[in-house]
Design a protein around this motif. Structure first.
Motif, mmCIF file in Angstrom:
data_model
loop_
_atom_site.group_PDB
_atom_site.id
_atom_site.type_symbol
_atom_site.label_atom_id
_atom_site.label_comp_id
_atom_site.label_asym_id
_atom_site.label_seq_id
_atom_site.Cartn_x
_atom_site.Cartn_y
_atom_site.Cartn_z
ATOM 1 N N ARG A 183 -3.166 5.893 15.714
ATOM 2 C CA ARG A 183 -3.639 6.459 17.195
ATOM 3 C C ARG A 183 -3.371 7.978 17.326
ATOM 4 N N LEU A 184 -4.404 8.606 17.784
ATOM 5 C CA LEU A 184 -4.116 10.142 18.012
ATOM 6 C C LEU A 184 -4.510 10.239 19.384
ATOM 7 N N VAL A 185 -3.179 10.655 20.183
ATOM 8 C CA VAL A 185 -3.441 10.994 21.612
ATOM 9 C C VAL A 185 -3.352 12.727 21.687
ATOM 10 N N ILE A 186 -4.454 13.094 22.341
ATOM 11 C CA ILE A 186 -4.655 14.440 22.353
ATOM 12 C C ILE A 186 -5.429 15.045 23.708
ATOM 13 N N PRO A 187 -4.837 15.777 24.359
ATOM 14 C CA PRO A 187 -5.628 16.616 25.369
ATOM 15 C C PRO A 187 -6.808 17.581 24.914
ATOM 16 N N VAL A 188 -8.132 17.214 25.371
ATOM 17 C CA VAL A 188 -8.956 18.094 24.411
ATOM 18 C C VAL A 188 -9.772 18.878 25.766
ATOM 19 N N GLY A 193 -8.312 22.894 31.908
ATOM 20 C CA GLY A 193 -8.339 21.388 31.948
ATOM 21 C C GLY A 193 -8.512 20.794 30.768
ATOM 22 N N GLN A 194 -8.186 19.721 30.398
ATOM 23 C CA GLN A 194 -8.264 18.935 29.439
ATOM 24 C C GLN A 194 -8.324 17.319 29.611
ATOM 25 N N THR A 195 -9.250 16.518 28.990
ATOM 26 C CA THR A 195 -9.369 15.283 29.073
ATOM 27 C C THR A 195 -8.336 14.467 27.905
ATOM 28 N N MET A 196 -7.566 13.861 28.216
ATOM 29 C CA MET A 196 -6.841 12.901 27.515
ATOM 30 C C MET A 196 -7.624 12.352 26.977
ATOM 31 N N THR A 197 -7.502 12.303 25.414
ATOM 32 C CA THR A 197 -8.458 11.231 24.338
ATOM 33 C C THR A 197 -7.626 10.753 23.681
ATOM 34 N N ARG A 198 -8.144 9.595 23.235
ATOM 35 C CA ARG A 198 -7.337 8.716 22.290
ATOM 36 C C ARG A 198 -8.273 8.331 21.175
ATOM 37 N N LEU A 199 -8.249 8.540 19.795
ATOM 38 C CA LEU A 199 -9.003 8.371 18.919
ATOM 39 C C LEU A 199 -8.012 7.227 17.942
ATOM 40 N N VAL A 200 -8.634 5.961 17.633
ATOM 41 C CA VAL A 200 -8.071 5.151 16.841
ATOM 42 C C VAL A 200 -8.623 4.891 15.557
ATOM 43 N N ARG A 201 -7.732 5.112 14.486
ATOM 44 C CA ARG A 201 -8.591 4.714 13.114
ATOM 45 C C ARG A 201 -8.994 3.339 12.866
ATOM 46 N N SER A 202 -10.303 3.052 12.670
ATOM 47 C CA SER A 202 -11.032 1.636 12.654
ATOM 48 C C SER A 202 -11.177 1.399 11.271
ATOM 49 N N GLY A 203 -11.219 2.321 10.169
ATOM 50 C CA GLY A 203 -11.457 2.155 8.914
ATOM 51 C C GLY A 203 -11.048 3.069 8.037
ATOM 52 N N HIS A 215 -7.827 10.432 31.829
ATOM 53 C CA HIS A 215 -7.687 11.311 33.013
ATOM 54 C C HIS A 215 -7.789 12.791 32.547
ATOM 55 N N ASN A 216 -7.638 13.645 33.399
ATOM 56 C CA ASN A 216 -7.629 15.183 33.134
ATOM 57 C C ASN A 216 -6.368 15.635 33.339
ATOM 58 N N PHE A 217 -5.934 16.593 32.628
ATOM 59 C CA PHE A 217 -4.478 17.179 32.427
ATOM 60 C C PHE A 217 -4.707 18.579 32.450
ATOM 61 N N ARG A 218 -3.546 19.368 32.506
ATOM 62 C CA ARG A 218 -3.440 20.528 32.130
ATOM 63 C C ARG A 218 -2.236 21.190 31.222
#
Ligand code: SAH
Length: 230
Positions: A183-188, A193-203, A215-218
């Motif tokens: 899992r990659l957890v990254i504020p983009v 302001g950034q959107t907390m984003t999660r990318l999970v490797r599926s293959g 949610h949004n963060f700073r």
């Protein structure tokens, strides 16, 4: 009063404040009991500038020098929850800063790796983590490139604002192999302001990732060292 009874009193006071902080995080929606227990275990007052000690357990970001901040406890708990850390997971943090997030990950029994671009900040944090007995492997470097030497990771957490998702980080996530992928957890987002984003490797392919937005963060900016000379 002897110095040691002063310390005992401080310790009791910090413990009570920390319990209140954990209750606030619960009220604000953090549900993962292992994350809450980790926040309850880390002496955040050791990670803030001494001038801000009295505010160490209020739910706010605080300055740590060099224009950087220790993240707000809610943000740390939120990102850590999204990482879904299991004991023995290999977790890479980008942006060691004060070392607080790394300590929380250690309390969750993760194997923790952390990259920081500011050498002086890293030196200070290294000795603090050692003094407190937190076993974190750190390096000075540009975290947008990840840390290939110890890849792949079960989780990567970026603790600075990323204008886009660095490819190197996606590539260093563990492939699923029958279990859940890394899992990659990254504020983009940009500086506002950034959107907390999660990318999970599926293959194992270059596009095999599931993307979710929260949610949004700073955050303070993630600096791409090749395109910035600050
Ligand atoms: N996780 C930290 C929060 C630190 S603030 C804590 O718990 O205290 C973000 C940190 O990211 C800062 O220390 C900043 O110097 C660092 N940073 C910014 N861009 C970076 C990059 N490209 N590589 C590594 N660290 C970076």
């Amino acid at each position: 009063m002897s110095p040691s009874s002063h310390n005992d009193k401080d310790a009791r006071q910090f413990r009570r404040r920390r319990e209140r902080l954990v209750q606030q995080l619960r009220d604000r929606g953090i549900q993962d009991e292992r994350v809450l227990a980790a926040v309850d275990a880390v002496p955040r007052h050791e990670f803030v500038d001494p001038a801000f000690r009295s505010r160490a357990y209020s739910d706010e970001a605080l300055p740590i020098g060099m224009d950087q901040t220790i993240s707000q406890p809610f943000t740390v708990a939120y990102q850590t929850s999204l990482l879904e850390v299991e004991p023995h997971d290999r977790i890479l943090e980008i942006g060691t800063g004060s070392g607080y997030q790394a300590a929380v990950l250690c309390e969750m029994e993760a194997r923790v790796f952390s990259v920081e671009r500011h050498e002086a900040l890293l030196d200070r944090t290294r000795s603090l983590l050692d003094d407190l007995g937190y076993n974190v492997r750190t390096t000075r470097g540009d975290g947008t490139k990840g840390w290939l030497a110890f890849a792949p990771y079960d989780g990567i957490v970026v603790t600075a604002a990323a204008p886009d998702i660095p490819d190197a980080l996606l590539r260093q996530l563990r492939e699923p192999n029958g279990t859940r992928g890394g899992r990659l957890v990254i504020p983009v987002g940009g500086p506002d302001g950034q959107t907390m984003t999660r990318l999970v490797r599926s293959g194992d392919g270059p596009h095999d990732y599931n993307r979710e937005e929260f949610h949004n963060f700073r955050f303070v900016p993630l600096v791409d060292e090749e395109n910035d000379d600050s």
